[in-house]
Design an enzyme around this catalytic site. Structure first.
Site, short mmCIF file in Angstrom:
data_model
loop_
_atom_site.label_atom_id
_atom_site.label_comp_id
_atom_site.label_asym_id
_atom_site.label_seq_id
_atom_site.Cartn_x
_atom_site.Cartn_y
_atom_site.Cartn_z
N GLU A 170 -6.85 4.72 7.54
CA GLU A 170 -6.61 6.15 7.27
C GLU A 170 -7.81 6.77 6.55
OE1 GLU A 170 -2.83 5.60 5.33
OE2 GLU A 170 -1.96 4.97 7.24
N HIS A 223 -9.44 1.25 4.45
CA HIS A 223 -8.19 1.41 5.21
C HIS A 223 -8.45 2.36 6.38
CE1 HIS A 223 -4.10 2.54 6.23
NE2 HIS A 223 -3.71 1.44 5.60
N GLY A 277 2.74 -1.23 4.23
CA GLY A 277 2.82 0.19 3.92
C GLY A 277 4.27 0.61 3.69
N GLY A 278 4.90 1.13 4.71
CA GLY A 278 6.25 1.69 4.59
C GLY A 278 7.24 0.79 3.87
N ASN A 309 0.88 -1.18 0.00
CA ASN A 309 0.00 0.00 0.00
C ASN A 309 0.91 1.22 0.00
OD1 ASN A 309 -1.83 2.04 0.43
ND2 ASN A 309 -2.20 1.54 2.60
N TRP A 310 1.03 1.82 -1.16
CA TRP A 310 1.98 2.93 -1.29
C TRP A 310 1.47 4.21 -0.62
CZ3 TRP A 310 4.31 3.03 -6.96
CH2 TRP A 310 5.01 1.83 -7.17
N LYS A 311 0.20 4.26 -0.27
CA LYS A 311 -0.42 5.46 0.32
C LYS A 311 -0.20 6.66 -0.61
CE LYS A 311 0.49 3.46 4.80
NZ LYS A 311 0.20 3.58 6.20
N SER A 342 3.10 -2.27 10.27
CA SER A 342 4.55 -2.26 10.50
C SER A 342 5.21 -3.62 10.22
CB SER A 342 4.87 -1.79 11.92
OG SER A 342 4.43 -0.46 12.09
N GLU A 352 -5.70 -5.08 10.31
CA GLU A 352 -4.71 -4.02 10.51
C GLU A 352 -5.00 -3.26 11.81
OE1 GLU A 352 -2.54 -2.95 6.70
OE2 GLU A 352 -4.15 -1.53 6.95
N GLY A 359 2.13 2.18 10.61
CA GLY A 359 3.08 3.29 10.45
C GLY A 359 3.71 3.74 11.75
C1 PEP Z 1 -0.81 0.04 5.78
O1 PEP Z 1 -0.80 1.20 5.39
O2 PEP Z 1 -1.73 -0.70 5.43
C2 PEP Z 1 0.27 -0.42 6.65
C3 PEP Z 1 0.20 -1.61 7.15
O3 PEP Z 1 1.29 0.48 6.86
P1 PEP Z 1 2.69 0.15 7.59
O4 PEP Z 1 3.19 -1.15 7.05
O5 PEP Z 1 3.56 1.31 7.25
O6 PEP Z 1 2.39 0.05 9.06
#
Ligand code: PEP
Length: 256
Positions: free
Chosen positions: A100, A98, A237-238, A13-15, A216, A170, A176
């Protein structure tokens, strides 16, 4: 059917990261890095990167997804993107609900359901996100909350359409933040999600549905998380923004 018979999916997930030019460079690194993957590899990119991603990933083992979709087919919804627009572009997956989106864009369980239905009816595969806040975990309501989020998100989704549904657990406190759920916590909630799916659709669907963990997940902790029986992959994500790290996670899912 056990974990080995389910499709393990690692989805990035590049956000709101990467211009189309930057996406081109990252995909150029990703293609050789994940080409031997034994799991399904997905990159979910900003809308502005989708055409580039679809073109570059054609003929590779990387599938392309969007990060959101609107529930109406067309009309006066300035700034929104419909499922048909994604399908026409060659997009295969879409993330729905998501945290966010729920937190910053007033997404509710009901709109998550509407988006999921619109996407599925258009032939997209959906990754539906559920998960609790830290406060909710501390109050001991994680199971009830995640059950409710899952059930409402899947309202009117048919058993046949469940073949195109992935659920991503999640925990909000782990997204994040660098704070990962322990593999036991991830396993417990992914198992509860599978149980709800079983109650609604039957054991065969529960056993066949991919349930991911996200929060994470990185190159260091992925082996432990992905080794759990009810964790069929990850939403990343990251770490999805760095090709070598993403490739380590893809390889960990390949081992299972
Ligand atoms: C996400 O955005 O779905 C996510 C899991 O982010 P991260 O891996 O950065 O926690």
């Amino acid at each position: 059917m056990d974990k080995k018979n389910r499709k393990a999916i690692i989805a990035g997930n590049w956000k709101m990261n990467k211009t189309a030019t930057e996406a081109k460079a990252l995909i150029g690194e990703l293609i050789p890095a994940v080409k031997g993957a034994g799991c399904e590899v997905v990159i979910c990119t900003p809308f502005t990167d989708l055409a580039t991603a679809v073109a570059l990933c054609k003929g590779t083992n990387i599938h392309v997804g969007a990060e959101n979709v609107h529930f109406e087919d067309h009309g006066a919804f300035t700034g929104e993107i419909s499922a048909a627009m994604l399908v026409d572009l060659g997009v295969e997956y879409v993330i729905v609900g998501h945290s966010e989106r729920r937190q910053y864009f007033a997404e509710t369980n009901e709109t998550v359901n509407k988006r999921a239905l619109a996407a599925l009816n258009a032939g997209l595969k959906v990754i539906i996100c559920v998960g609790e806040s830290l406060e909710q975990r501390e109050e001991g309501v994680t199971e009830e909350l995640v059950r409710m989020q899952t059930k409402i998100a899947l309202k009117d989704v048919t058993k046949e359409q469940m073949k195109n549904v992935v659920i991503a657990y999640e925990p909000i406190w782990a997204i994040g933040t660098g704070k990962t759920a322990t593999s036991e916590q991830a396993e417990e909630v992914c198992g509860q999600i599978r149980k709800v799916i079983g109650e609604v659709y039957g054991a065969d669907t529960a056993k066949a549905t991919t349930v991911q963990y996200g929060g994470s997940m990185n190159a260091k902790n992925c082996d432990e998380l992905l080794g759990k029986a009810d964790v069929d992959g990850g939403l990343i994500g990251g770490a999805s923004l760095k090709a070598p790290d993403f490739a380590v996670i893809v390889n960990a899912a390949t081992k299972g």
